[in-house]
Design a protein around this motif. Structure first.
Motif, mmCIF file in Angstrom:
data_model
loop_
_atom_site.group_PDB
_atom_site.id
_atom_site.type_symbol
_atom_site.label_atom_id
_atom_site.label_comp_id
_atom_site.label_asym_id
_atom_site.label_seq_id
_atom_site.Cartn_x
_atom_site.Cartn_y
_atom_site.Cartn_z
ATOM 1 N N UNK A 115 -7.160 -2.225 4.927
ATOM 2 C CA UNK A 115 -6.515 -2.890 3.796
ATOM 3 C C UNK A 115 -5.240 -3.553 4.293
ATOM 4 N N UNK A 116 -5.125 -4.843 4.075
ATOM 5 C CA UNK A 116 -3.942 -5.570 4.513
ATOM 6 C C UNK A 116 -2.772 -5.309 3.562
ATOM 7 N N UNK B 224 0.863 -1.182 0.000
ATOM 8 C CA UNK B 224 0.000 0.000 0.000
ATOM 9 C C UNK B 224 0.897 1.228 0.000
ATOM 10 N N UNK B 225 0.622 2.162 -0.895
ATOM 11 C CA UNK B 225 1.329 3.434 -0.947
ATOM 12 C C UNK B 225 0.357 4.524 -0.522
ATOM 13 N N UNK C 119 4.757 -4.321 9.694
ATOM 14 C CA UNK C 119 3.540 -3.691 9.193
ATOM 15 C C UNK C 119 2.535 -4.755 8.742
ATOM 16 N N UNK C 120 1.252 -4.476 8.943
ATOM 17 C CA UNK C 120 0.210 -5.417 8.501
ATOM 18 C C UNK C 120 -0.835 -4.757 7.602
ATOM 19 N N UNK C 121 -0.871 -3.439 7.534
ATOM 20 C CA UNK C 121 -1.845 -2.784 6.677
ATOM 21 C C UNK C 121 -2.181 -1.389 7.154
ATOM 22 N N UNK C 122 -3.281 -0.846 6.631
ATOM 23 C CA UNK C 122 -3.684 0.520 6.973
ATOM 24 C C UNK C 122 -5.191 0.575 7.197
#
Length: 555
Positions: free
Chosen positions: A308-309, A27-28, A293-296
């Motif tokens: 979002x993973x 994810x950016x 990190x796992x997502x946002x």
């Protein structure tokens, strides 16, 4: 630009390959130029990439605004360091020539000096600029020649050894060329750009021409290291370019790379948190992170909470906002106490004007320099800051080169006034609807341009007007202290002293953009995207990433 081979080991390359085969998700955060560039590179590496952008359109600071037939670039307007763009596009098997319609500006820019009647034009020819310096000050032509040789040498070693370095290891920097030039490089780091220039040139106009590039770095020539005299190679020797259609065409080109690589770009998405889990050793080092990190979390266009993973998160948002708002307190590499010791770049008053009739008094780029140079910068960066008066400022008139940015018989004008990074100065608006202080300052600036450039009826010919203030940068871009650029390039905020592209506490969390390495400006933002890729590969080389072999033309 010649790319150097990466220094990753076979084991590290296999780890990257393994990660790629299992199609990791990335994810950016942010779809400015650095976010889009990072997304394209990660997708080409094999990641499944989603970009989440807060604004309704991509581009970030390099955005676009249209009204009544006028189209304004809302941010960057100088195209310098074309070889950085060439290299980036070649990483995708294409080229700048295929993606952009670049023109070289001649003159590159004009300067109007307070207290001097005649303007000075910097042209697109090194030898002619040397003659110009000689005409202004006897002996200055020869000195400029030597100055530009030094600038070119320093620029070349910066490209080979520093700008593309993650600084995760200093061993690759211990090369013969760096060691040979280390005494010079140390001296350049320890004296200011102003001092370096003042030792060589006496005329205040020449000193200002050579000192102004510090503003491109979000800083003052009185505190910017003289290492950055390398910037003068770009405008005085290499020349200034412009992409026909405006800088939105550059954003479109990089977004196009994202699309061709399968990136998903979602606008109107406000990221609210970066999620982690207890960490373990990273693949490329034995260092144990506190978390991975796992997502946002984010709010979508309807204001609904979503998650979002991700295996990798790259924040191309403001580094201060990312670290102090999106990451848990215990996992912040750059917590609030870090920022108390940092110096922000300037804030900005931006004015977009549609003007009836022609404005031949202005070139595509025109700079207005106040006479009291030191006081101008003291007011912007000093402890008791205030808006300079008169202000040194910059005007872009793209309609001088591009018929697509304004209706027939009109001109497109963008004005940038560096002011303190202070959100309390207010926000702007359209047709005078901004905060009173911002609109009053805009009126003063318009009068200043009219007086200095000899355009007596400028205010009466304005048909479109929009202003932007420091508070807008906070609201639109989560900008630290309302700065329009990021942390200033002082000695303690440059090179390996600047914020890293990788979290020290969260595995899989990376940063891109002007507030991290290598720094401020469109070329630097492209390089920052490449530095994220180097971190993921475990690549500690100092040069640009190796480009793919060019495709052989079928005959």
């Amino acid at each position: 630009m010649n790319a150097e081979p990466t220094s990753s080991t076979a084991e590290e390359r296999e780890q990257v390959s393994s990660k790629t085969r299992r199609s990791a998700k990335a994810v950016v955060v942010g779809a400015g130029i650095s976010g889009l560039a990072t997304a394209a590179l990660l997708a080409r590496e094999g990641y499944i990439v989603t970009v989440l952008e807060k604004q309704p359109t991509v581009g970030g600071r390099a955005g676009s605004w249209e009204s009544e037939g006028f189209r304004f670039d809302t941010g960057p307007s100088w195209f310098l360091m074309p070889e950085v763009f060439d290299h980036f596009f070649r990483l995708f098997g294409t080229s700048t020539a295929e993606r952009l319609d670049l023109v070289k500006l001649d003159p590159g820019y004009r300067i109007l000096f307070e207290g001097y009647r005649d303007p000075v034009d910097i042209v697109a020819n090194r030898d002619e600029n040397i003659k110009l310096f000689e005409e202004i000050e006897s002996g200055a032509g020869r000195k400029l020649d030597r100055y530009l040789v030094s600038a070119a040498d320093t620029y070349d070693i910066a490209i080979r050894r520093f700008l593309y370095s993650t600084f995760t290891s200093f061993r690759p920097l211990l090369t013969a060329d760096v060691l040979k030039q280390s005494p010079k490089l140390l001296q350049l780091l320890l004296q200011s750009l102003h001092s370096y220039v003042a030792r060589r040139f006496k005329d205040p106009r020449l000193r200002q021409i050579l000192g102004y590039p510090a503003v491109f770095l979000g800083s003052s020539p009185f505190v910017t290291p003289s290492m950055y005299h390398l910037m003068s190679r770009l405008d005085l020797a290499d020349g200034v370019y412009y992409p026909i259609g405006g800088f939105t065409t550059l954003i479109d080109a990089i977004e196009g790379l994202c699309m061709s690589e399968g990136v998903t770009v979602r606008t109107g998405m406000t990221v609210t948190a970066i999620h982690t889990q207890p960490g373990e050793s990273t693949p490329s080092s034995k260092k144990r992170h506190r978390a991975s990190v796992t997502g946002v979390d984010y709010f979508d266009e309807q204001g609904e909470h979503q998650s979002l993973q991700a295996d990798v998160v790259v924040s191309a948002a403001d580094l201060h906002h990312t670290e102090t708002t999106l990451v848990d307190d215990s996992l912040q590499t750059y917590p609030h106490r870090y920022w108390r010791r940092r110096i922000p770049g300037p804030g900005g008053l931006l004015i977009y004007l549609g003007v009836r009739g022609s404005l031949p008094q202005l070139e595509h780029h025109t700079l207005l320099f106040s006479q009291d140079w030191r006081e101008n910068f003291r007011k912007i960066f000093g402890r008791n800051s205030s808006v300079p008066e008169p202000a040194s400022l910059y005007i872009c008139r793209p309609s001088a080169s591009d018929s697509t940015v304004a209706p027939a018989g009109h001109e497109n004008i963008f004005v940038l006034v560096p002011i303190p990074a202070d959100p309390s100065l207010g926000r702007g608006g359209t047709d005078g609807a901004g905060d009173e202080a911002i609109e009053r300052l805009a009126d003063t600036v318009i009068d200043q341009i009219a007086n200095w450039a000899g355009i007596d009826d400028l205010a009466d010919r304005i048909v479109i007007r929009r202003t932007v203030g420091p508070q807008d940068f906070v609201e639109d871009f989560n900008s630290w202290k309302g700065t329009m650029l990021g942390p200033a390039h002082t000695l303690k905020q440059s090179a390996f002293f600047r914020g890293s592209n990788a979290s020290k506490k969260v595995s899989g969390l990376y940063y891109a953009g002007g507030s991290t390495l290598p720094g401020i400006g469109l070329p630097m933002c492209l390089i920052s995207a490449e530095l994220v890729l180097k971190h993921l590969r475990g690549d500690t080389s100092t040069g640009p990433t190796a480009e793919p072999a060019p495709t052989r033309t079928q005959g």
